[in-house]
Design a protein around this motif. Structure first.
Motif, PDB file in Angstrom:
ATOM      1  N   ASN A 182       4.027  21.980 -12.491  1.00 47.08           N
ATOM      2  CA  ASN A 182       5.492  22.235 -12.696  1.00 47.08           C
ATOM      3  C   ASN A 182       6.368  21.905 -11.553  1.00 47.08           C
ATOM      4  N   GLN A 183       5.666  22.239 -10.217  1.00 45.57           N
ATOM      5  CA  GLN A 183       6.421  21.803  -9.026  1.00 45.57           C
ATOM      6  C   GLN A 183       6.257  20.579  -8.320  1.00 45.57           C
ATOM      7  N   PHE A 184       4.872  20.140  -8.477  1.00 45.73           N
ATOM      8  CA  PHE A 184       4.617  18.833  -7.867  1.00 45.73           C
ATOM      9  C   PHE A 184       3.992  17.849  -8.915  1.00 45.73           C
ATOM     10  N   SER A 185       4.877  16.882  -9.095  1.00 45.71           N
ATOM     11  CA  SER A 185       4.621  16.006 -10.155  1.00 45.71           C
ATOM     12  C   SER A 185       3.687  14.928  -9.692  1.00 45.71           C
ATOM     13  N   ARG A 186       3.634  14.820  -8.328  1.00 42.92           N
ATOM     14  CA  ARG A 186       2.828  13.689  -7.826  1.00 42.92           C
ATOM     15  C   ARG A 186       1.802  14.029  -6.756  1.00 42.92           C
ATOM     16  N   LEU A 187       1.522  15.349  -6.743  1.00 41.33           N
ATOM     17  CA  LEU A 187       0.514  16.017  -5.705  1.00 41.33           C
ATOM     18  C   LEU A 187      -0.922  15.384  -6.177  1.00 41.33           C
ATOM     19  N   LEU A 211       2.439  26.568  -0.756  1.00 42.41           N
ATOM     20  CA  LEU A 211       2.563  25.199  -1.279  1.00 42.41           C
ATOM     21  C   LEU A 211       4.191  24.978  -1.196  1.00 42.41           C
ATOM     22  N   SER A 212       5.102  26.032  -1.562  1.00 50.43           N
ATOM     23  CA  SER A 212       6.348  25.744  -1.781  1.00 50.43           C
ATOM     24  C   SER A 212       6.951  25.212  -0.133  1.00 50.43           C
ATOM     25  N   MET A 213       6.390  25.988   0.656  1.00 52.75           N
ATOM     26  CA  MET A 213       6.883  25.777   1.990  1.00 52.75           C
ATOM     27  C   MET A 213       6.520  24.122   2.829  1.00 52.75           C
ATOM     28  N   TYR A 214       4.995  24.176   2.329  1.00 52.80           N
ATOM     29  CA  TYR A 214       4.788  22.854   3.155  1.00 52.80           C
ATOM     30  C   TYR A 214       4.567  21.594   2.201  1.00 52.80           C
ATOM     31  N   ARG A 215       4.687  21.909   0.838  1.00 56.27           N
ATOM     32  CA  ARG A 215       4.836  20.663  -0.003  1.00 56.27           C
ATOM     33  C   ARG A 215       4.103  19.449   0.146  1.00 56.27           C
ATOM     34  N   PRO A 216       2.646  19.858   0.098  1.00 55.12           N
ATOM     35  CA  PRO A 216       1.528  18.807   0.465  1.00 55.12           C
ATOM     36  C   PRO A 216       1.813  17.799  -0.423  1.00 55.12           C
ATOM     37  N   SER A 217       1.128  16.576   0.266  1.00 53.79           N
ATOM     38  CA  SER A 217       1.348  15.331  -0.937  1.00 53.79           C
ATOM     39  C   SER A 217      -0.321  15.047  -1.575  1.00 53.79           C
ATOM     40  N   GLU A 218      -1.264  15.886  -0.896  1.00 51.19           N
ATOM     41  CA  GLU A 218      -2.713  15.803  -1.325  1.00 51.19           C
ATOM     42  C   GLU A 218      -3.329  17.190  -1.150  1.00 51.19           C
ATOM     43  N   LEU A 219      -4.111  17.139  -2.283  1.00 44.58           N
ATOM     44  CA  LEU A 219      -4.770  18.640  -2.116  1.00 44.58           C
ATOM     45  C   LEU A 219      -6.323  18.420  -2.431  1.00 44.58           C
ATOM     46  N   VAL A 220      -6.959  18.850  -1.298  1.00 45.57           N
ATOM     47  CA  VAL A 220      -8.375  18.595  -1.317  1.00 45.57           C
ATOM     48  C   VAL A 220      -9.176  20.000  -1.837  1.00 45.57           C
ATOM     49  N   LEU A 221      -9.862  19.821  -2.772  1.00 50.42           N
ATOM     50  CA  LEU A 221     -10.554  21.084  -3.299  1.00 50.42           C
ATOM     51  C   LEU A 221     -12.065  21.052  -2.669  1.00 50.42           C
ATOM     52  N   ALA A 222     -12.366  21.942  -1.768  1.00 51.45           N
ATOM     53  CA  ALA A 222     -13.454  21.584  -1.076  1.00 51.45           C
ATOM     54  C   ALA A 222     -14.692  22.567  -1.756  1.00 51.45           C
ATOM     55  N   ILE A 232       0.850  -1.184  -0.121  1.00 52.25           N
ATOM     56  CA  ILE A 232      -0.132   0.101  -0.174  1.00 52.25           C
ATOM     57  C   ILE A 232       0.974   1.441  -0.155  1.00 52.25           C
ATOM     58  N   GLU A 233       1.946   1.207   0.807  1.00 50.76           N
ATOM     59  CA  GLU A 233       2.804   2.318   0.944  1.00 50.76           C
ATOM     60  C   GLU A 233       3.508   2.648  -0.497  1.00 50.76           C
ATOM     61  N   LYS A 234       3.712   1.682  -1.221  1.00 47.45           N
ATOM     62  CA  LYS A 234       4.337   1.774  -2.548  1.00 47.45           C
ATOM     63  C   LYS A 234       3.347   2.479  -3.693  1.00 47.45           C
ATOM     64  N   LEU A 235       2.110   1.922  -3.524  1.00 47.74           N
ATOM     65  CA  LEU A 235       1.100   2.513  -4.261  1.00 47.74           C
ATOM     66  C   LEU A 235       0.779   4.102  -3.835  1.00 47.74           C
ATOM     67  N   ILE A 236       0.732   4.357  -2.587  1.00 50.65           N
ATOM     68  CA  ILE A 236       0.591   5.692  -2.195  1.00 50.65           C
ATOM     69  C   ILE A 236       1.565   6.726  -2.668  1.00 50.65           C
ATOM     70  N   GLN A 237       2.783   6.192  -2.778  1.00 48.40           N
ATOM     71  CA  GLN A 237       3.935   7.086  -3.071  1.00 48.40           C
ATOM     72  C   GLN A 237       3.874   7.204  -4.380  1.00 48.40           C
ATOM     73  N   LYS A 238       3.146   6.322  -5.183  1.00 46.89           N
ATOM     74  CA  LYS A 238       3.180   6.708  -6.739  1.00 46.89           C
ATOM     75  C   LYS A 238       1.981   7.684  -7.191  1.00 46.89           C
ATOM     76  N   GLY A 239       1.272   8.067  -5.832  1.00 46.68           N
ATOM     77  CA  GLY A 239       0.164   8.772  -6.246  1.00 46.68           C
ATOM     78  C   GLY A 239      -1.405   8.274  -6.451  1.00 46.68           C
ATOM     79  N   TYR A 240      -1.323   7.032  -5.836  1.00 51.31           N
ATOM     80  CA  TYR A 240      -2.715   6.305  -6.108  1.00 51.31           C
ATOM     81  C   TYR A 240      -3.472   6.488  -4.765  1.00 51.31           C
ATOM     82  N   LYS A 241      -4.568   6.119  -4.498  1.00 48.28           N
ATOM     83  CA  LYS A 241      -5.254   5.948  -3.334  1.00 48.28           C
ATOM     84  C   LYS A 241      -5.965   4.442  -3.327  1.00 48.28           C
ATOM     85  N   VAL A 242      -6.048   3.917  -1.859  1.00 49.85           N
ATOM     86  CA  VAL A 242      -6.293   2.494  -1.835  1.00 49.85           C
ATOM     87  C   VAL A 242      -7.646   2.548  -0.790  1.00 49.85           C
TER      88      VAL A 242
END
Length: 885
Positions: free
Chosen positions: A195-200, A169-180, A75-85
């Motif tokens: 450009n800056q976050f290929s796996r966000l 965004l540059s400071m906190y470098r999130p791994s996921e972005l929720v658009l509410a 699961i960790e490998k999939l998450i690091q590749k940008g998937y949800k499980v």
């Protein structure tokens, strides 16, 4: 299409329809199985075999699977590749099920909610960002579910103020972005993210709830949040609902909410963080070669995460800076106490994140062991911290609770070295629960227990018997026929043999049931006790979290003190008089990694009186950029409370540091180097204030000479006249040095250079004065250009310098391969004489200048040993002549 799907596949599709964007881990026995497109994706990404399963269709369904006990790593490998499980488990006892076992999703794992022990870098936060746009404002949240922290910011006038969002965004470098809600990204934000976050991973989230529900949800969770705008409460409500929808567990550990900027923090924007390599380097995005890597001597993951936040958000308030300085100074002055604290901190685990796993129900037995060992250190740490006098250290000591009851509970309940998982048993310590001890005793000592039972019955009844076992009757007592008359009434006869009778008793039957079900009962009872233990600790998560945060602060302060002590840094004086004066300052990163030469220190003076704007000219590669970056980095260090590498320093805090350094294209948006440069300059001119520090390097170099020179001078004049920020402006346009005569607060500085024939040595010293050329050909020679090219370039340069620009252009078209020798010799001689004068080699005659003046004019750092002896000899001769000797 399927003619008729199997019941299991019907159940699978009914669940998969609810989670179309997730990879569904569907529990079947000891495996998590994936089907169809999910299986194809997982097989490719995890490099596991793709098989098939009968689903009722004409073709088998693509399928792959992973063992449930090893699923975490997959699961960790999939998450690091940008998937949800989505994890689908059996939610009823198979023994009690009628038909197919009921299953449901118990958790959705996303990049921003990953909480496994090895799933994220323990020394960095794993932030989830949430954006919420209303008609009045734009709210951004950054939350780390593994630490329970939420940072929020609210921006008005959202259409033209997206700069702070990109900076965050540059400071906190999130791994996921929720658009509410109905929030969408602007074109600029989408371009920046791609450009800056290929796996966000972007996660639209728009539940059908009323804003009143959102606000009440936030108020119920954060009872002490105070007065905040309603749209901030709504954003917090969205965040909590999103967490509940994916984690499906209690999230009351999320309780630390604070605003990103209250006006008491220096702002480091995207460009500044990047150009100064504050926390991530330009080479590969790692931490090696960054300011953070130099300062990070923390010993706990909690401390490492806090230090990164300090470095990215330096203080502006003098009082709070001085509090940190005083704490570091006392830790430096008391090495025994400092070393004692650091030695003890080595035994502290990341129990801030462990507490989050306690809250959400994913805590492992080894987590409890780590928590127990961490709590064991608390009395010693508090005792050491209480011996300090600095107010910041006293406050830390007051926030460290020893949590004796929790420690005693864990010490009593958890085995010294428990198994990795509950199913393996031996997690609960012997002696904690009497029933569990008895079951374990039965499982491990059944024959011994049975023998004791046999002896007890013999003693009580006086008959001769022995115990036995078979698969039909189970355990039994076998009594010879000669003793059957004395058998007690509670003996139940089960079988008659030729020479004996076999009996069972209630006690023996109870023993049999216990023995046969002991292992199953042990696992069940351990799980029950483990859950009770988790609930008891869950009730006190919040105060333990506070202790964890106090330890993180103690770790950071002790780490900064260690750096200051080992690197011989000094404590800068912090004032509010607007002065920045640093004597013999050094760049902490370059100094550390410079192996084959000594780093040359430099001074800087900046104020609003006489030296507000420093115009730095001189050759490329001579150290101008390093010097300017050094000043900025030292300011960041000073404003987090750290000591700095210098001989002495007095600084006044700045509100922002703006940088325009280096050259880069923005290929994703089709912007050239010059366009990127101009946009960065425009941003600086729009946002800088008189309290800011501006670092600008080679403005205008991306266009023609006259265009670039004109832009550079116009920028200088605008900053000087309208912004009044403290400015370091490096340029190869030496034509700008005349501005010193026009603007009294602008001062020329240059890099000391020593020429020897066609060779040039860059002395790395920043001295007063302006350069009359850029030494580009010398740099080209150092770079290894062919001799023919260098010779021709020198000829063209002399022709251009001899006349007007137009004449020079004509000369470039018509100049022969050779230039008159006398002119070359004269030019060379004048340059050599100027270099000699710059190095301090005057006549030394007291009738023209005093010995003291000559001595003060010598730049000691630029002299070789033999040159230093020559200067000393000349000064001595001058003194003798002046004295008549």
């Amino acid at each position: 299409m399927a003619k008729k799907q199997t019941p299991m596949m019907e159940q699978y599709f009914s669940i998969k329809d609810q989670y179309p964007n997730e990879l569904l881990f569907y529990r079947l026995g000891d495996f998590y199985e994936l089907f169809y497109d999910d299986a194809i994706t997982a097989s490719r990404e995890l490099n596991i075999t793709l098989t098939g399963r009968n689903s009722g269709e004409s073709d088998k369904a693509p399928m792959c699977g992973v063992p449930y006990h090893a699923a975490e790593s997959y699961i960790e490998k999939l998450i690091q590749k940008g998937y949800k499980v989505a994890i689908c488990e059996q939610v009823e006892d198979p023994k009690a099920a009628k038909g197919i076992v009921k299953r449901d999703v118990i958790r959705v794992v996303t990049p921003g909610t990953l909480m496994t022990e090895n799933g994220t870098d323990s020394r960095e936060n794993n932030f989830l960002a949430l954006f919420y746009r209303t008609k009045e404002a734009f709210v951004q949240l950054y939350s780390d579910i593994s630490t329970g922290e939420i940072i929020w910011d609210r921006l008005a006038d959202t259409d033209d103020r997206m700069g702070p969002v990109l900076d965050a965004l540059s400071m906190y470098r999130p791994s996921e972005l929720v658009l509410a809600g109905e929030t969408t990204l602007t074109k600029d934000m989408s371009g920046f993210i791609s450009n800056q976050f290929s796996r966000l991973v972007e996660s639209p989230f728009h539940p059908d709830v009323d804003v009143d529900v959102l606000r009440s949800t936030a108020r119920a969770q954060f009872v002490d949040i105070g007065l905040v705008e309603e749209d901030v409460l709504e954003a917090l409500g969205y965040l909590l609902l999103y967490y509940q929808s994916v984690i499906k567990a209690d999230i009351s550990h999320i309780n630390y909410v604070h605003q990103r900027s209250l006006g008491d923090r220096m702002i480091l924007d995207t460009s500044c963080l990047r150009h100064l390599e504050v926390t991530h380097n330009l080479r590969d995005g790692g931490t090696k070669g960054t300011l953070l890597s130099i300062l990070d001597r923390t010993l706990t993951p909690m401390g490492a995460r806090l230090l990164k936040q300090w470095v990215e958000s330096p203080l502006m308030d003098v009082y709070h800076i001085q509090r940190r300085q005083n704490a570091i100074a006392e830790l430096v002055a008391k090495p025994a106490l400092r070393d004692g604290i650091r030695d003890t901190l080595r035994s502290v685990f990341d129990f801030e994140r462990i507490l989050s796993r306690v809250e959400t129900g994913s805590v492992s037995p080894r987590d409890f062991t780590s928590l127990r060992e961490s709590l064991r250190t608390l009395p010693a740490l508090r005792g050491l911290a209480e011996d300090f006098e600095a107010s910041a250290l006293q406050e830390v000591a007051s926030r460290i609770d020893t949590h004796d009851a929790v420690y005693e509970l864990l010490a009593t309940a958890i085995a010294e070295q428990p198994a990795l998982t509950l199913k393996d048993g031996r997690v609960i310590r012997d002696g904690y629960n009497e029933e569990l001890d008895e079951l374990r005793s039965l499982a491990t000592n059944s024959q011994e227990w049975l023998h004791r039972l046999e002896e007890d019955v013999k003693e009580k009844t006086g008959i001769r018997l022995r115990t036995g076992y078979n698969k039909v009757f189970g355990y039994y007592f076998e009594v010879p026929h000669s003793h059957t008359d004395a058998v007690p009434a509670y003996f139940v006869r089960k079988q008659t043999l030729a020479n004996a009778e076999r009996y069972i008793t209630p006690e023996l039957k109870e023993f049999e049931v216990k023995i046969l079900s002991a292992k199953e009962k042990i696992i069940s009872l351990e799980q029950q006790l483990y859950q009770e233990l988790r609930n008891r600790i869950k009730a006190v998560v919040r105060p333990i979290q506070e202790t964890a945060r106090a330890l993180a602060q103690l770790d950071v302060l002790a780490g900064l003190a260690t750096v200051a002590y080992e690197e011989q840094y000094i404590c800068p004086t912090v004032t509010m008089n607007g002065q920045i004066v640093i004597r013999d300052g050094r760049h902490p990163v370059i100094e550390k990694y410079l192996k084959h030469e000594v780093f040359v220190p430099n001074d800087v003076t900046l104020n609003h009186d006489e030296e507000e704007f420093l115009l730095i000219t001189g050759p490329n590669m001579a150290g101008k950029s390093t010097y300017m970056r050094q000043v900025a980095v030292l300011m960041i260090m000073a404003q987090i409370g750290s000591f700095i590498p210098a001989r002495e320093a007095t600084i006044s805090p700045v509100d922002r540091i703006f940088t325009r350094v280096g050259a880069s294209d923005d290929i994703s948006t089709g912007q050239s180097t010059f366009m990127v440069e101009m946009k960065e300059v425009a941003y600086i001119l729009e946002n800088a204030t008189s309290k800011s520090l501006l670092i600008l390097d080679e403005i205008g170099r991306g266009t023609s000479t006259f265009d670039g020179l004109s832009i550079a001078q116009a920028v200088v004049e605008y900053i000087y006249r309208h912004i009044h920020g403290k400015t370091l402006f490096a340029t190869h346009y030496h034509e700008l040095i005349h501005l010193e005569e026009v603007y009294p607060r602008l001062k020329n500085y240059t890099v000391a250079v020593k020429e020897k024939g066609k060779d040039v040595a860059f002395l790395r010293r920043i001295v007063k004065g302006g350069a009359d050329r850029s030494y580009g050909i010398h740099v080209a020679r150092l770079a290894g250009l062919p001799a023919d090219v260098l010779n021709r370039a020198e000829e063209l340069l002399e022709a251009l310098e001899a006349g007007s620009h137009r004449d020079g252009e004509d000369a470039m078209r018509t100049l022969p391969a050779q230039v008159a020798e006398p002119a070359k010799k004269a030019s060379k001689a004048s340059r050599q004489q100027a270099a000699a004068e710059e190095a301090g080699f005057g006549s030394g005659n007291l009738f023209t200048s005093s010995v003291i003046d000559d001595l003060l004019a010598v730049d000691v750092m630029s002299l070789t040993p033999i040159e230093a002896l020559n200067v000393l000899y000349k000064l001595q001769e001058s003194a003798r002549k002046g004295g008549g000797k």
